[in-house]
Write a protein that holds these residues in place. Sequence first.
Motif, PDB file in Angstrom:
ATOM      1  N   PHE A  53       0.830  -1.197   0.000  1.00  0.00           N
ATOM      2  CA  PHE A  53       0.000   0.000   0.000  1.00  0.00           C
ATOM      3  C   PHE A  53       0.870   1.254   0.000  1.00  0.00           C
ATOM      4  N   GLN A  54       0.476   2.188  -0.873  1.00  0.00           N
ATOM      5  CA  GLN A  54       1.258   3.403  -1.058  1.00  0.00           C
ATOM      6  C   GLN A  54       1.195   4.326   0.152  1.00  0.00           C
ATOM      7  N   GLN A  55       0.027   4.392   0.783  1.00  0.00           N
ATOM      8  CA  GLN A  55      -0.151   5.304   1.898  1.00  0.00           C
ATOM      9  C   GLN A  55      -0.334   4.539   3.196  1.00  0.00           C
ATOM     10  N   GLU A  56      -0.260   5.261   4.309  1.00  0.00           N
ATOM     11  CA  GLU A  56      -0.480   4.638   5.607  1.00  0.00           C
ATOM     12  C   GLU A  56      -1.939   4.195   5.718  1.00  0.00           C
ATOM     13  N   LEU A  57      -2.150   2.981   6.125  1.00  0.00           N
ATOM     14  CA  LEU A  57      -3.499   2.441   6.190  1.00  0.00           C
ATOM     15  C   LEU A  57      -4.248   2.955   7.408  1.00  0.00           C
ATOM     16  N   SER A  58      -5.551   3.075   7.258  1.00  0.00           N
ATOM     17  CA  SER A  58      -6.398   3.498   8.383  1.00  0.00           C
ATOM     18  C   SER A  58      -6.748   2.311   9.271  1.00  0.00           C
ATOM     19  N   ILE A  59      -6.336   1.125   8.866  1.00  0.00           N
ATOM     20  CA  ILE A  59      -6.551  -0.091   9.644  1.00  0.00           C
ATOM     21  C   ILE A  59      -5.228  -0.797   9.844  1.00  0.00           C
ATOM     22  N   LYS A 110      -1.326   0.548 -11.041  1.00  0.00           N
ATOM     23  CA  LYS A 110      -1.186   0.442 -12.488  1.00  0.00           C
ATOM     24  C   LYS A 110      -1.779  -0.869 -12.929  1.00  0.00           C
ATOM     25  N   ASP A 111      -2.600  -0.851 -13.960  1.00  0.00           N
ATOM     26  CA  ASP A 111      -3.199  -2.062 -14.510  1.00  0.00           C
ATOM     27  C   ASP A 111      -2.973  -2.049 -16.013  1.00  0.00           C
ATOM     28  N   SER A 112      -2.024  -2.871 -16.451  1.00  0.00           N
ATOM     29  CA  SER A 112      -1.655  -2.867 -17.873  1.00  0.00           C
ATOM     30  C   SER A 112      -2.613  -3.667 -18.735  1.00  0.00           C
ATOM     31  N   SER A 113      -3.515  -4.432 -18.103  1.00  0.00           N
ATOM     32  CA  SER A 113      -4.431  -5.260 -18.880  1.00  0.00           C
ATOM     33  C   SER A 113      -5.606  -4.447 -19.368  1.00  0.00           C
ATOM     34  N   PRO A 114      -6.113  -4.701 -20.571  1.00  0.00           N
ATOM     35  CA  PRO A 114      -7.267  -3.970 -21.073  1.00  0.00           C
ATOM     36  C   PRO A 114      -8.513  -4.333 -20.291  1.00  0.00           C
ATOM     37  N   GLU A 149      -0.186  -9.826  -7.780  1.00  0.00           N
ATOM     38  CA  GLU A 149       0.434 -10.421  -6.606  1.00  0.00           C
ATOM     39  C   GLU A 149       1.442  -9.505  -5.926  1.00  0.00           C
ATOM     40  N   THR A 150       2.013  -8.557  -6.675  1.00  0.00           N
ATOM     41  CA  THR A 150       3.093  -7.740  -6.102  1.00  0.00           C
ATOM     42  C   THR A 150       2.922  -6.241  -6.309  1.00  0.00           C
ATOM     43  N   GLY A 151       2.003  -5.807  -7.187  1.00  0.00           N
ATOM     44  CA  GLY A 151       1.882  -4.387  -7.520  1.00  0.00           C
ATOM     45  C   GLY A 151       1.421  -3.525  -6.359  1.00  0.00           C
ATOM     46  N   GLN A 152       1.721  -2.243  -6.445  1.00  0.00           N
ATOM     47  CA  GLN A 152       1.325  -1.300  -5.401  1.00  0.00           C
ATOM     48  C   GLN A 152      -0.182  -1.045  -5.441  1.00  0.00           C
ATOM     49  N   LEU A 153      -0.727  -0.777  -4.265  1.00  0.00           N
ATOM     50  CA  LEU A 153      -2.159  -0.600  -4.125  1.00  0.00           C
ATOM     51  C   LEU A 153      -2.498   0.688  -3.386  1.00  0.00           C
ATOM     52  N   ARG A 154      -3.702   1.204  -3.671  1.00  0.00           N
ATOM     53  CA  ARG A 154      -4.220   2.360  -2.935  1.00  0.00           C
ATOM     54  C   ARG A 154      -5.461   1.921  -2.178  1.00  0.00           C
ATOM     55  N   PHE A 155      -5.420   2.075  -0.878  1.00  0.00           N
ATOM     56  CA  PHE A 155      -6.522   1.632  -0.026  1.00  0.00           C
ATOM     57  C   PHE A 155      -7.789   2.439  -0.307  1.00  0.00           C
ATOM     58  N   VAL A 156      -8.906   1.757  -0.448  1.00  0.00           N
ATOM     59  CA  VAL A 156     -10.196   2.411  -0.677  1.00  0.00           C
ATOM     60  C   VAL A 156     -11.088   2.290   0.558  1.00  0.00           C
ATOM     61  N   ARG A 157     -11.371   1.035   0.957  1.00  0.00           N
ATOM     62  CA  ARG A 157     -12.179   0.798   2.162  1.00  0.00           C
ATOM     63  C   ARG A 157     -12.042  -0.651   2.592  1.00  0.00           C
ATOM     64  N   HIS A 158     -12.498  -0.902   3.790  1.00  0.00           N
ATOM     65  CA  HIS A 158     -12.559  -2.290   4.248  1.00  0.00           C
ATOM     66  C   HIS A 158     -13.958  -2.570   4.771  1.00  0.00           C
TER      67      HIS A 158
END
Length: 217
Positions: A53-59, A110-114, A149-158
């Motif tokens: 995760f790119q940012q500090e998680l709220s959880i 980043k999602d390189s797949s169409p 499996e390894t790409g960076q993620l941005r937290f949305v919600r849980h």
Amino acid sequence: MLKQLLKYTPEDHPDKNLIVEAIDRIEAVATQNEKVQERSENISILFSLESRFQQELSIQLVEPHRQFILQGRVVVHRYNKDNSIKDVKARKRYHLLLFNDMLVMAKPKKDSSPDSPDLDKEDSKDKEKDKEKEKEDLEKAKKKQQEEETGQLRFVRHLELKECEVEEEPSKDAPKHSYRLQHLEYPFCFSFPDGQLKEKWWNETRQAIAEVKKKEK
């Protein structure tokens, strides 16, 4: 070896009970070691997921009780007030992380797949082009899997699983391979590229929800 020894030990032999006790102790230690190994591997996975995760998680993602179950990309749809799917043709990709107590929704950096490959435009008459296309698709699939499996993620919600239910999608305009996740605040429609993947997520999510609600009672 001890089991073989036990097999050929007479019932009235004075050491038989000692052999049985030794076997039980060895099996108990082996089982405990397996559990420790599983917990260690699970904690390692949790730390690895948290680092994506790119940012500090709220959880707090890493918890002693938390177990990782499943992850992957899914298209998420929302609903109109009349319970129809709001964006049935949209391709809003999310990355889901399923744990034994919650579901995390994230956006891939980043999602390189169409979003929706146009198979009609493939030139099936040209075999060489077909082979090249097949090779390109395979490379894209490998790259996509690596990103998942390894790409960076941005937290949305849980979403707490104790506040969720899963059900077959009742809307007539729903995507083919989809189901509804009903949360206390709002419902989501999750759609998948094929029925096998949908069933996998459906079964794992239902089981996790059932387990967490059983513990709540």
